[in-house]
Design an enzyme around this catalytic site. Structure first.
Site, short mmCIF file in Angstrom:
data_model
loop_
_atom_site.label_atom_id
_atom_site.label_comp_id
_atom_site.label_asym_id
_atom_site.label_seq_id
_atom_site.Cartn_x
_atom_site.Cartn_y
_atom_site.Cartn_z
N ALA A 1 0.84 -1.21 0.00
CA ALA A 1 0.00 0.00 0.00
C ALA A 1 0.87 1.25 0.00
O ALA A 1 1.14 1.83 -1.06
CB ALA A 1 -0.94 -0.04 1.19
N ARG A 2 1.33 1.65 1.18
CA ARG A 2 2.22 2.81 1.27
C ARG A 2 3.24 2.59 2.38
O ARG A 2 2.90 2.07 3.46
CB ARG A 2 1.41 4.08 1.60
N HIS B 1 8.24 -0.95 -5.54
CA HIS B 1 6.91 -0.39 -5.85
C HIS B 1 6.39 -0.88 -7.21
O HIS B 1 6.16 -0.09 -8.13
CB HIS B 1 6.95 1.15 -5.79
N GLY C 1 3.59 -2.90 -7.47
CA GLY C 1 2.19 -3.37 -7.35
C GLY C 1 1.37 -3.10 -8.60
O GLY C 1 0.65 -3.97 -9.09
N ALA C 2 1.49 -1.90 -9.13
CA ALA C 2 0.66 -1.52 -10.28
C ALA C 2 1.41 -1.67 -11.60
O ALA C 2 0.92 -1.26 -12.64
CB ALA C 2 0.18 -0.09 -10.13
N GLU D 1 10.63 7.12 -1.25
CA GLU D 1 10.92 6.44 -2.52
C GLU D 1 11.51 7.43 -3.50
O GLU D 1 11.08 8.60 -3.49
CB GLU D 1 9.64 5.83 -3.09
C1 MLT Z 1 -1.06 3.72 -6.82
O1 MLT Z 1 -1.23 4.48 -5.88
O2 MLT Z 1 -1.80 3.73 -7.80
C2 MLT Z 1 0.03 2.72 -6.79
O3 MLT Z 1 0.79 2.79 -5.66
C3 MLT Z 1 0.85 2.68 -8.02
C4 MLT Z 1 1.63 3.89 -8.34
O4 MLT Z 1 2.00 4.66 -7.48
O5 MLT Z 1 1.88 4.11 -9.52
#
Ligand code: MLT
Length: 304
Positions: free
Chosen positions: A226-227, A274, A276-277, A256
């Protein structure tokens, strides 16, 4: 202001009335100057749109965040300047949930250290004895889109799922196969795995610190996609050293980019930068949604 999938750029192009430029890696004066040259901006999490970056800006009207978290944008400063900030909360849900599950599995089966040992010429089957997910209890803090997607996938792995979210209606829990806890304190002694899917704010920063790690079931494994900052990193180090925690898997960090951490290299730790996405699908989704947000805003005034 950050690299964006081509599909999003194509959509801006096809809107006809919009001219765009891609300028990435900006900060300081260069960012301030750029923001003052444009009516709208699209960013991911890389660029930091601070109050200083918006200072004196009389032109920018909208920022679209291609992703969920808007914590890299000073929303109060944007609001003071009359700049609308919009995000794309749905586009990367599945990718982020899959990454949390990936980290749980990889951490439980020692995938990274086992592969590393092969690269170093060792065939060590005993050392990398793992642990199954089936039959284990997963605690999820935050039952929004991503938290619920993790729950669904964890159920498919035959895990028992506990959830804590003060905003989630308990009446929906049964249909999702989730048992609701009234607090993290109630959940922590019961979980083999804990994953958090909340934004970072004053209520969630350091939500899991030394005190909570003492309460957690011995040998638990913690995941954070998440964060950074929701888990207190010093407490994670202490928990791993004392054996209270068997593993920690992180995709996100308080600052980061992060290339140094006391956690890196500790036994039981698995970290990614990072990601995740970071799938083709999620990046296409969020880029297209972000482009649509700006096109709609500039052509019809719609704010989503
Ligand atoms: C988001 O908040 O969408 C994700 O952490 C992915 C990103 O930061 O690009």
């Amino acid at each position: 202001l950050d690299p964006l999938s081509q599909d999003g750029l194509d959509l801006l192009e096809s809107a006809g009335s919009i001219e765009y430029e891609v300028r990435t890696g900006l900060s300081g004066q260069a960012l301030r100057d750029t923001l003052a040259e444009f009516d709208g901006a699209i960013c991911r999490s890389g660029v930091k749109i601070t109050a200083e970056a918006l200072e004196g800006n009389h032109r920018l009207r909208a920022i679209a965040r291609a992703g969920v978290g808007t914590d890299n944008i000073d929303r109060e400063a944007a609001t003071r300047h009359g700049i609308v900030v919009m995000n794309t909360p749905g586009g990367n849900t599945i990718s982020t949930a899959e990454h949390a599950i990936t980290l749980m599995l990889a951490m439980s089966r020692n995938v990274h250290p086992a592969y590393q040992s092969l690269l170093e010429g060792r065939w060590d089957r005993k050392k990398y004895m793992g642990s199954q997910l089936a039959g284990k209890t997963l605690g999820i803090v935050g039952l929004g889109r991503i938290g619920l997607s993790v729950a669904k996938r964890a159920r498919a792995f035959e895990m028992q799922v506990l959830g804590y979210d003060p905003f989630f209606p308990a009446s929906r829990a049964k249909e999702q196969g989730i048992e609701i806890c009234q607090s993290t304190a109630e959940m922590l002694p019961l979980v083999d795995y804990l994953t958090v899917h909340t934004p970072l704010n004053d209520e969630t920063r350091n939500m899991i610190g030394l005190e909570q790690i003492e309460q957690i079931k011995k040998g638990a494994r913690l995941i954070n996609c998440a964060r950074g900052g929701i888990y207190n990193e010093e407490a994670l180090v202490a928990g791993l050293k004392s054996g209270q925690l068997a593993g920690v898997a992180l995709d996100v960090y308080p600052n980061e980019p992060c290339t140094e951490s006391p956690l890196f290299g500790m036994p039981g730790v698995l970290c990614t930068p990072h990601l995740g996405a970071s799938t083709e699908e999620a990046q296409t989704n969020v880029a297209v949604e972000a482009a649509e947000l700006l096109i709609d805003f500039f052509t019809t005034g719609a704010i989503r």
